[in-house]
Design a protein around this motif. Structure first.
Motif, PDB file in Angstrom:
ATOM      1  N   UNK A   7       0.784  -1.233   0.119  1.00 13.11           N
ATOM      2  CA  UNK A   7      -0.123   0.056  -0.071  1.00 13.11           C
ATOM      3  C   UNK A   7       0.711   1.311  -0.108  1.00 13.11           C
ATOM      4  N   UNK A   8       2.028   1.233   0.329  1.00 11.33           N
ATOM      5  CA  UNK A   8       3.017   2.395   0.441  1.00 11.33           C
ATOM      6  C   UNK A   8       3.851   2.587  -0.795  1.00 11.33           C
ATOM      7  N   UNK A   9       3.628   3.604  -1.500  1.00 11.88           N
ATOM      8  CA  UNK A   9       4.491   3.671  -2.650  1.00 11.88           C
ATOM      9  C   UNK A   9       6.017   4.239  -2.512  1.00 11.88           C
ATOM     10  N   UNK A  10       5.886   5.241  -1.329  1.00 10.16           N
ATOM     11  CA  UNK A  10       7.144   5.764  -1.004  1.00 10.16           C
ATOM     12  C   UNK A  10       6.950   5.932   0.456  1.00 10.16           C
ATOM     13  N   UNK A  11       8.255   5.715   1.010  1.00 12.23           N
ATOM     14  CA  UNK A  11       8.559   5.704   2.497  1.00 12.23           C
ATOM     15  C   UNK A  11       9.707   6.549   2.532  1.00 12.23           C
ATOM     16  N   UNK A  12       9.731   7.643   3.675  1.00 14.44           N
ATOM     17  CA  UNK A  12      10.889   8.134   4.092  1.00 14.44           C
ATOM     18  C   UNK A  12      10.997   7.897   5.683  1.00 14.44           C
ATOM     19  N   UNK A  13      12.322   7.484   5.983  1.00 11.41           N
ATOM     20  CA  UNK A  13      12.694   7.483   7.499  1.00 11.41           C
ATOM     21  C   UNK A  13      14.187   8.222   7.600  1.00 11.41           C
ATOM     22  N   UNK A 104       4.553 -10.558  -7.887  1.00  7.85           N
ATOM     23  CA  UNK A 104       5.084  -9.510  -7.059  1.00  7.85           C
ATOM     24  C   UNK A 104       4.103  -8.208  -6.886  1.00  7.85           C
ATOM     25  N   UNK A 105       4.519  -7.649  -5.806  1.00  3.61           N
ATOM     26  CA  UNK A 105       3.734  -6.570  -5.533  1.00  3.61           C
ATOM     27  C   UNK A 105       4.219  -5.375  -6.280  1.00  3.61           C
ATOM     28  N   UNK A 106       3.798  -3.958  -5.971  1.00  3.62           N
ATOM     29  CA  UNK A 106       4.247  -2.816  -7.104  1.00  3.62           C
ATOM     30  C   UNK A 106       5.415  -2.385  -6.370  1.00  3.62           C
ATOM     31  N   UNK A 107       5.722  -2.497  -5.374  1.00  2.60           N
ATOM     32  CA  UNK A 107       7.048  -2.234  -4.800  1.00  2.60           C
ATOM     33  C   UNK A 107       6.985  -0.741  -3.727  1.00  2.60           C
ATOM     34  N   UNK A 108       7.822  -0.667  -2.803  1.00  2.00           N
ATOM     35  CA  UNK A 108       7.802   0.243  -2.081  1.00  2.00           C
ATOM     36  C   UNK A 108       9.133   0.968  -2.007  1.00  2.00           C
ATOM     37  N   UNK A 109       9.162   2.306  -2.347  1.00  4.05           N
ATOM     38  CA  UNK A 109      10.634   2.981  -2.538  1.00  4.05           C
ATOM     39  C   UNK A 109      10.875   3.540  -1.141  1.00  4.05           C
ATOM     40  N   UNK A 110      12.065   3.222  -0.593  1.00  6.73           N
ATOM     41  CA  UNK A 110      12.443   3.530   0.605  1.00  6.73           C
ATOM     42  C   UNK A 110      13.624   4.765   0.628  1.00  6.73           C
ATOM     43  N   UNK A 111      13.256   5.823   1.319  1.00  5.05           N
ATOM     44  CA  UNK A 111      14.318   6.906   1.031  1.00  5.05           C
ATOM     45  C   UNK A 111      14.768   7.087   2.692  1.00  5.05           C
ATOM     46  N   UNK A 112      16.060   7.311   2.639  1.00  4.56           N
ATOM     47  CA  UNK A 112      16.682   7.456   4.029  1.00  4.56           C
ATOM     48  C   UNK A 112      17.228   8.779   4.144  1.00  4.56           C
ATOM     49  N   UNK A 113      16.751   9.571   5.206  1.00  3.93           N
ATOM     50  CA  UNK A 113      17.267  10.715   5.388  1.00  3.93           C
ATOM     51  C   UNK A 113      18.480  10.740   6.462  1.00  3.93           C
ATOM     52  N   UNK A 114      19.520  11.395   6.223  1.00  2.00           N
ATOM     53  CA  UNK A 114      20.563  11.440   7.059  1.00  2.00           C
ATOM     54  C   UNK A 114      20.309  12.286   8.311  1.00  2.00           C
TER      55      UNK A 114
END
Lengths: 114, 114
Positions: A7-13, A104-114
Motif C-alpha cells: 500500500x505504500x509507494x514511497x516511505x521516508x525514514x 510481485x507487488x508494485x514495490x515500496x521506494x524507501x528513502x533514508x534521510x541522514x
C-alpha cells in the motif's frame, strides 16, 4: 488468482529509525512469501522468505518479517535503518504445491534521510 | 554464487525493429523467466520456461516471444518493437519448483524504443 498489495509507494525514514514496510497477499492456501530488494540500476536480491513454521523470519542485512495469517500480511521490519538501505522493496507470493508462478507487488521506494 | 547475466544493459532501438534480449545462467536451473518492470506496476511476468524448448505465457505475453534452445540460455524477442515496450527487462532463474525456491535475477536490460 494470487495477488500482492504493497500500500505504500514511497516511505521516508531517518537514519537510525525503525522501519516497517507493509505487504498484504491474497492466496487460497498457505502461501510462500518473499521480500526482495532492488538497489538503483540493479536486479533484485532476496532478503528473506517464509514457507512454514515460525512466523517470524530473519533475513539478511538485519531485516525480519512476520507472517500473520489472520491479517493476510507479511510486513518487513528493521529496528534501525542505515543510509545504505535506501532502495526499492518488493513483496512476492509463490504458488504452494509446486507451481511456477511468483507474483510481485508494485514495490515500496524507501528513502533514508541522514 | 549464482550468476544470471543479461548481456545488454542498455539498448536503444527504433520502432519496428526486431529486438533480442539474451540471458544466461550458470547454475543449471530448470526454470527461467522474463519480467518487465515499470514504475508503479512492479514486476510483471512475460514468459517463463521450465525446460529446454518448453515455455508458458505469463501475464503480459502480447508482443513478445521467447526461445530456449539450451538450458542455460533464455532469449526474449520483440518481433516488432513499439514505443510502449520501452521498459526495464529482468531475467531470472531458479530450480524447480519455483514456488519455494529463491529466484535469482540478472541486473536488467534497459530498452528504449524510439
Amino acid at each position: 488468482a494470487q495477488s500482492v498489495t504493497q500500500p505504500d509507494i514511497h516511505i521516508t525514514v531517518s537514519e537510525g529509525a525503525s522501519l516497517e514496510l507493509r505487504c498484504n497477499y491474497s492466496y487460497g492456501a498457505t502461501p510462500y512469501l518473499f521480500w526482495y530488494v532492488q538497489s538503483p540500476g540493479q536486479g533484485l536480491q532476496l532478503l528473506l522468505k517464509y514457507f512454514s513454521g515460525d512466523t517470524l523470519v530473519q533475513g539478511i542485512k538485519g531485516f525480519e518479517a512476520e507472517f500473520k495469517r489472520s491479517q493476510s500480511s507479511f510486513n518487513l521490519r528493521k529496528p534501525s535503518v542505515h543510509w545504505s538501505d535506501a532502495a526499492e522493496y518488493f513483496c512476492a507470493v509463490g504458488e504452494a504445491g509446486g507451481g511456477n508462478k511468483l507474483t510481485f507487488g508494485t514495490g515500496t521506494q524507501l528513502k533514508v534521510e541522514l | 554464487d549464482v550468476k544470471v547475466t543479461q548481456s545488454s544493459r542498455y539498448l536503444v532501438k527504433r520502432t519496428g525493429e526486431k529486438v533480442f534480449l539474451e540471458c544466461v545462467q550458470d547454475m543449471d536451473h530448470e526454470n527461467m523467466f522474463w519480467y518487465r518492470q515499470d514504475p508503479g506496476l512492479g514486476l510483471r511476468l512475460i514468459y517463463f520456461s521450465y525446460d529446454v524448448k518448453m515455455k508458458e505465457k505469463g501475464d503480459i505475453p502480447e508482443g513478445y516471444s521467447v526461445s530456449r534452445e539450451k538450458k542455460e540460455r533464455f532469449s526474449l524477442i520483440l518481433e516488432s518493437a513499439s514505443t510502449n515496450q520501452t521498459s526495464m527487462y529482468l531475467c531470472a532463474s531458479t530450480t524447480a519448483p519455483t514456488g519455494r525456491n529463491t529466484i535469482y535475477f540478472g541486473e536488467g536490460s534497459w530498452l528504449t524504443v524510439v
